[in-house]
Enzyme design. Structure first.
Site, PDB file in Angstrom:
ATOM      1  N   ASP A  58      -6.461  24.103 -13.194  1.00 47.51           N
ATOM      2  CA  ASP A  58      -5.556  24.892 -12.355  1.00 47.51           C
ATOM      3  C   ASP A  58      -6.267  25.866 -11.423  1.00 47.51           C
ATOM      4  O   ASP A  58      -5.785  26.166 -10.353  1.00 47.51           O
ATOM      5  CB  ASP A  58      -4.516  25.631 -13.220  1.00 47.51           C
ATOM      6  N   VAL A 109       4.569 -20.662   7.873  1.00 48.62           N
ATOM      7  CA  VAL A 109       5.246 -19.356   7.847  1.00 48.62           C
ATOM      8  C   VAL A 109       5.753 -19.056   6.437  1.00 48.62           C
ATOM      9  O   VAL A 109       5.638 -17.940   5.931  1.00 48.62           O
ATOM     10  CB  VAL A 109       6.419 -19.329   8.853  1.00 48.62           C
ATOM     11  N   THR A 141      13.843 -16.577  -1.634  1.00 55.64           N
ATOM     12  CA  THR A 141      13.019 -16.276  -2.813  1.00 55.64           C
ATOM     13  C   THR A 141      12.072 -15.101  -2.588  1.00 55.64           C
ATOM     14  O   THR A 141      11.831 -14.321  -3.493  1.00 55.64           O
ATOM     15  CB  THR A 141      12.194 -17.509  -3.233  1.00 55.64           C
ATOM     16  N   ASP A 142      11.522 -14.973  -1.375  1.00 54.98           N
ATOM     17  CA  ASP A 142      10.569 -13.885  -1.137  1.00 54.98           C
ATOM     18  C   ASP A 142      11.256 -12.530  -1.092  1.00 54.98           C
ATOM     19  O   ASP A 142      10.633 -11.503  -1.326  1.00 54.98           O
ATOM     20  CB  ASP A 142       9.844 -14.061   0.211  1.00 54.98           C
ATOM     21  N   ASP A 179      -6.528  20.801 -20.501  1.00 53.21           N
ATOM     22  CA  ASP A 179      -6.563  22.225 -20.836  1.00 53.21           C
ATOM     23  C   ASP A 179      -5.634  22.444 -22.012  1.00 53.21           C
ATOM     24  O   ASP A 179      -4.706  21.666 -22.221  1.00 53.21           O
ATOM     25  CB  ASP A 179      -5.993  23.054 -19.668  1.00 53.21           C
ATOM     26  N   GLU A 203       6.041 -25.097  -2.827  1.00 53.48           N
ATOM     27  CA  GLU A 203       6.554 -25.545  -1.524  1.00 53.48           C
ATOM     28  C   GLU A 203       5.553 -26.459  -0.822  1.00 53.48           C
ATOM     29  O   GLU A 203       5.910 -27.521  -0.285  1.00 53.48           O
ATOM     30  CB  GLU A 203       6.842 -24.333  -0.624  1.00 53.48           C
ATOM     31  N   ASP A 255     -11.974  24.946 -11.153  1.00 48.19           N
ATOM     32  CA  ASP A 255     -11.698  23.631 -11.736  1.00 48.19           C
ATOM     33  C   ASP A 255     -11.813  22.531 -10.689  1.00 48.19           C
ATOM     34  O   ASP A 255     -11.953  21.353 -11.018  1.00 48.19           O
ATOM     35  CB  ASP A 255     -10.268  23.579 -12.311  1.00 48.19           C
ATOM     36  N   GLU A 309       2.932 -13.290   3.795  1.00 51.78           N
ATOM     37  CA  GLU A 309       2.723 -12.148   4.691  1.00 51.78           C
ATOM     38  C   GLU A 309       3.490 -10.915   4.213  1.00 51.78           C
ATOM     39  O   GLU A 309       3.139  -9.792   4.550  1.00 51.78           O
ATOM     40  CB  GLU A 309       3.082 -12.510   6.144  1.00 51.78           C
TER      41      GLU A 309
END
Ligand code: ATP
Length: 896
Positions: free
Chosen positions: A634, A279, A731-732, A326, A703, A638, A284
């Site tokens: 514009d 996990v 940390t995440d 332009d 880890e 175009d 994820e």
């Protein structure tokens, strides 16, 4: 009776409205309550609860919850509750990240919501399309999407493309007369215009007869435009990468568990540790953080006045190698002032500032009365007559409502004392052929007090000469011989060399009561009267922006409908046209195939007197040469080039709906410098994503490796499951998010654009992840072993030391990730979000180590102060090792 069968009086009666005043605001509010919003119903959005529960659908999270439940049933209640609590906190984090992403995307949609010109209380103004009600009078012109179903009450050369409703892509010519066909289909209702259809030519006014789901569009539910894909290439690549990482993380976890069991650890402990590790190690959260980083970046762009309509453009922006822009309004201010007039060999100058209609006329330095000089007076009168602009006051400043070119002509005429009212007493405009960038002119059919009719045409001088057969010279009509044409050309070039935009005026009397049917017939055999030349100063910030783009390896190309010499003068001033670069005009461009253009396109920086159609050719040639092209535009014409460009850029102020819909970026201020700012932000967002990918993955590698090494060395578990989960959460979460908010490194606009095919791990990122992950793993293991060997009876103490080392190593590493080079390459505390994120993470870790009620839950014990030397030393080691090698290589470079 149906609306298309009614006459004007009947419509006014049925809808209880007024064609000259529109509805009153009070009445609008009443009708809004009665009819609801003028919007098509959208599908249901996922509810907040659903988003929350979706956070749990991840397979490994479910396995973890299952395993926790079993451990709870087996008596490990505290562990089970703690793990579930962490999983829930994690889900909340994911939930908030997703909601934030969703909200900012919604806000974006809101910003680019369509608007409509509506007449209320006698005044024209823009409102959101959703606020329009039946009975409102709305106005539209070429490039607009119709905001509701309307019965037309005015149509000037109006053509509407109705394929969204009828499937027929050939535009329908519209008029305001009653219909004779019984029960006409939508395609035959020529006096009606329908919601969602597109004005391709001309302009018109209509009264709203149906809104929202009651419109023809609302009744065809299945035809709603499908949503644009909002996923970026990087997100897709990360998703694929995510799948690989899951497999690798699972395999390694199985390895850890397998080795652990073989080394004699009991199966149950290893299983829970393995699942927790899986996990923690599976990134994820990555896609959600990427979305948040993208959408936060997009919000920063909004602050800089750039709206991203399609998220993938954020990434493409960072790859842009050419910006085709332009001129008028984007590189220049679009604040035009006539300074010169020319007719029959005489030149006059006009003074005055901006749109303030006060100024004098001079001939060779002597003041003249323009109303006493016939050709000049005619030039000014016709300039005001063939003109839709209005001078209004905004914040006690005179501004133009309408086309600034026409505004300049209006103001020059006002300086001579002419007024609209005065002219409308003398002349009646009976027909109009509106301006388009293809013809580069517009014409009106005028009837004077005596019933005589004539044509007035104004447009690009070099084009207008070709449509003239005579010229007014010294008050006499003379044939436009070759010699005469050359003289006029000389005058045009003379004004253009002063960087002036030039407009010519011509006319033609019509015999009898002729009705002109086509513009071709109207705009031929004209009599050329003269020229007006206007300044349009460059935007002050553009020169610097062009330079910054050049430093960043991005070429700026000016594409303009304006005269070649005017374009050259302005391009030189802005540093776009430099020594060695070339200019090309529309005529030359027309003669080249895309392949032939490819051979020279790299050298050309100014394309002048081009039509919008030419833009597509330029985009294709540049793309074939391997460029990533940003193209501005514009108008309706175009749109194809904007769509074909890698980054289509539409103007927020002057842009039509069609141009905006085709674009991926809209400039709220129409300013070139904003494109540069967006590119810088685009580059920064990509770098920030690389930063937290680097950080998160290195942490995960660390880890896994510390667990794997410990198992291989037959050591006890260096971290218990709940600690692994806590490390992941701490940390995440905040630090990774804070990296997404980092400011760009100084050199972000000093290096060339990124290659669009560049992988996430390019430029050494993969190596950085693995090497740093390895070092973090080793450093944590050493700290664990040292503490364990010192006191083998107190495993919990050694585990707490390992836990602290792992977290601290990651929290130091996060500062490293701010730079491609090293922690010392920039001020490590420059990102205040990161500093606060790290401080709060530290508090969270110290809390579980020292706060007695939490200790049993996290299996921690208080660490004695002197062991912090070991922890800090080990966790800082990887950073110092890599920083050392960076400093060494730098000093070696300096020595060379
Ligand atoms: P850019 O493409 O840089 O915005 P542009 O605004 O000059 O340049 P166009 O709008 O296509 O390009 O105009 C082309 C030419 O047509 C201008 O140089 C001018 O001479 C003429 N022109 C522009 N506006 C009008 C107008 N409202 N009526 C008549 N002629 C016009």
């Amino acid at each position: 009776m149906k609306f298309h069968e009614m006459n004007e009086r009947e419509i006014v009666e049925v809808l209880d409205t007024d064609f000259t005043e529109g509805l009153a605001e009070r009445e609008v509010i009443k009708r809004q309550k009665q009819h609801g919003l003028n919007a098509l119903e959208e599908g249901e959005k996922p509810s907040a609860l659903l988003i929350f529960f979706n956070q749990f659908k991840d397979f490994m999270v479910l396995v973890l919850l299952g395993a926790t439940l079993i451990s709870g049933l087996l008596g490990e209640v505290v562990d089970a509750i703690a793990i579930i609590a962490i999983v829930v906190i994690n889900a909340f984090l994911g939930f908030f990240q997703e909601r934030k992403a969703e909200r900012s995307l919604d806000a974006l949609k809101e910003l680019s919501a369509p608007q409509v010109m509506v007449l209320r209380d006698g005044k024209w103004g823009k409102v959101l399309s959703k606020d329009v009600v039946p009975g409102d009078i709305i106005k539209f012109s070429s490039g607009d999407r119709i905001g509701a179903d309307v019965r037309l009450i005015e149509a000037k050369s109006l053509e509407i493309e109705e394929s969204a409703l009828t499937g027929e892509s050939v535009p329908v010519q519209k008029h305001t007369d009653g219909l004779r066909t019984p029960n006409p289909g939508i395609g035959d209702m020529e006096n009606m215009a329908f919601m969602g259809t597109l004005v391709t030519r001309g302009n018109g006014v209509g009264v709203v007869v149906a809104t929202g789901m009651k419109t023809a569009m609302g009744q065809i539910a299945g035809l709603l435009q499908s949503a644009e894909t909002m996923e970026t290439p990087l997100q897709r690549r990360l998703e694929q990468l995510g799948k690989i990482l899951i497999t690798v993380a699972l395999l390694l976890t199985v390895l850890v568990v397998g080795v652990g069991v073989l080394q004699g650890h009991d199966l149950y402990t290893m299983f829970l540790a393995g699942v927790s590790l899986a996990v923690a190690a599976i990134p994820e959260g990555l896609p959600a953080i990427v979305t948040v980083a993208l959408s936060l970046g997009v919000q920063r762009m909004i602050k800089q006045k750039a709206i991203v309509r399609k998220l993938p453009a954020v990434e493409t922006l960072g790859c842009a190698s050419v910006i085709c822009s332009d001129k008028t309004g984007t590189l220049t201010q679009n604040k035009m002032t006539v300074t010169h007039a020319w007719s029959g060999g005489n030149t006059w100058t006009v003074d005055g500032v901006g749109y303030n209609p006060v100024g004098e006329f001079y001939s060779e330095g002597n003041q003249v009365n323009p109303n006493r000089v016939k050709p000049l007076q005619q030039l000014l009168t016709f300039g005001m007559l063939c003109n839709h602009a209005n001078l209004i006051e905004k914040n006690s400043e005179k501004v133009i409502d309408g086309d600034p070119t026409e505004g300049a002509l209006l103001v020059s005429a006002m300086k001579a004392g002419l007024t609209r009212e005065g002219l409308s007493n003398q002349f009646e405009i009976v027909n109009e052929f509106p301006f388009d960038s293809q013809r580069k002119m517009m014409s009106i059919v005028v009837k004077d007090k005596n019933g005589r009719q004539f044509i007035v045409t104004k447009g690009a001088p070099d084009v207008l000469i070709g449509h003239s057969q005579s010229i007014l010279w010294e008050d006499k009509q003379q044939p436009l011989t070759k010699e005469m044409s050359q003289k006029v050309q000389g005058a045009i070039d003379g004004l253009a060399e002063k960087a002036l935009r030039t407009i010519a005026i011509a006319y033609k009397p019509l015999p009898g009561n002729n009705i002109i049917l086509s513009e071709k017939e109207a705009e031929k055999d004209l009599t050329f009267i003269g020229l007006q030349g206007m300044i349009d100063p460059p935007r002050p910030e553009v020169k610097q922006a062009v330079k910054e783009c050049r430093d960043a390896g991005i070429k700026t190309v000016m594409i303009t409908g304006d005269h070649l010499i005017t374009a050259k003068a302005i391009a030189t001033e802005l540093g776009i046209l430099t020594r060695g670069s070339k200019v090309m005009d529309g005529a030359t461009l027309s003669g080249l195939t895309v392949e032939e253009l490819e051979d020279v396109v790299d050298e050309v920086t100014v394309f002048a007197r081009v039509s919008p159609e030419h833009k597509l050719k330029i985009v294709k040639a540049l793309q074939n040469k391997g460029h990533i092209v940003a193209m501005t535009g514009d108008g309706v014409n175009d749109a194809p080039a904007i769509k074909a460009a890698d980054i289509g850029v539409a103007m927020g102020i002057t842009g039509t709906d069609v141009a905006k819909e085709a674009s991926s970026l809209v400039l709220l201020d129409d300013n070139f410098a904003t494109i540069k700012a967006a590119i810088k932000e685009g580059r920064n967002i990509y770098e920030n994503i690389r930063k937290f990918v680097r950080y998160l993955l290195a942490s995960n590698v660390g880890e896994i490796l510390v667990m794997l090494f410990a198992m291989l060395l037959a050591l006890p578990l260096p971290l218990v499951p709940i600690q692994i989960l806590w490390v992941n959460l701490v940390t995440d979460g905040l630090p990774a998010m804070a990296l997404g908010l980092d400011r760009p490194e100084d050199n972000v606009m000093k290096r060339g654009p990124r290659h669009p095919k560049e992988g996430v791990f390019a430029r050494g990122l993969g190596w950085k992840v693995i090497s740093r992950g390895f070092l973090i793993g080793i450093a944590t293991l050493i700290a664990f072993m040292t503490a364990y060997h010192k006191n083998p009876d107190d495993l919990a103490y050694a585990q707490t030391v390992a836990f602290a080392t792992l977290v601290l190593a990651q929290l130091i590493h996060v500062f490293d990730c701010r730079s491609e080079k090293s922690i010392f390459a920039r001020n490590p505390f420059g990102n205040k979000y990161l500093v606060w994120a790290v401080i709060s993470s530290l508090v969270m870790v110290l809390g579980v180590i020292y706060y007695p009620p939490l200790q049993p839950i996290f299996h921690t014990v208080s660490i004695v102060p002197k062991d912090w030397l070991l922890i800090i030393g080990m966790s800082a080691l990887p950073t110092f090792l890599l920083a050392g090698s960076f400093l060494a290589s730098k000093s070696k470079k300096n020595m060379i």
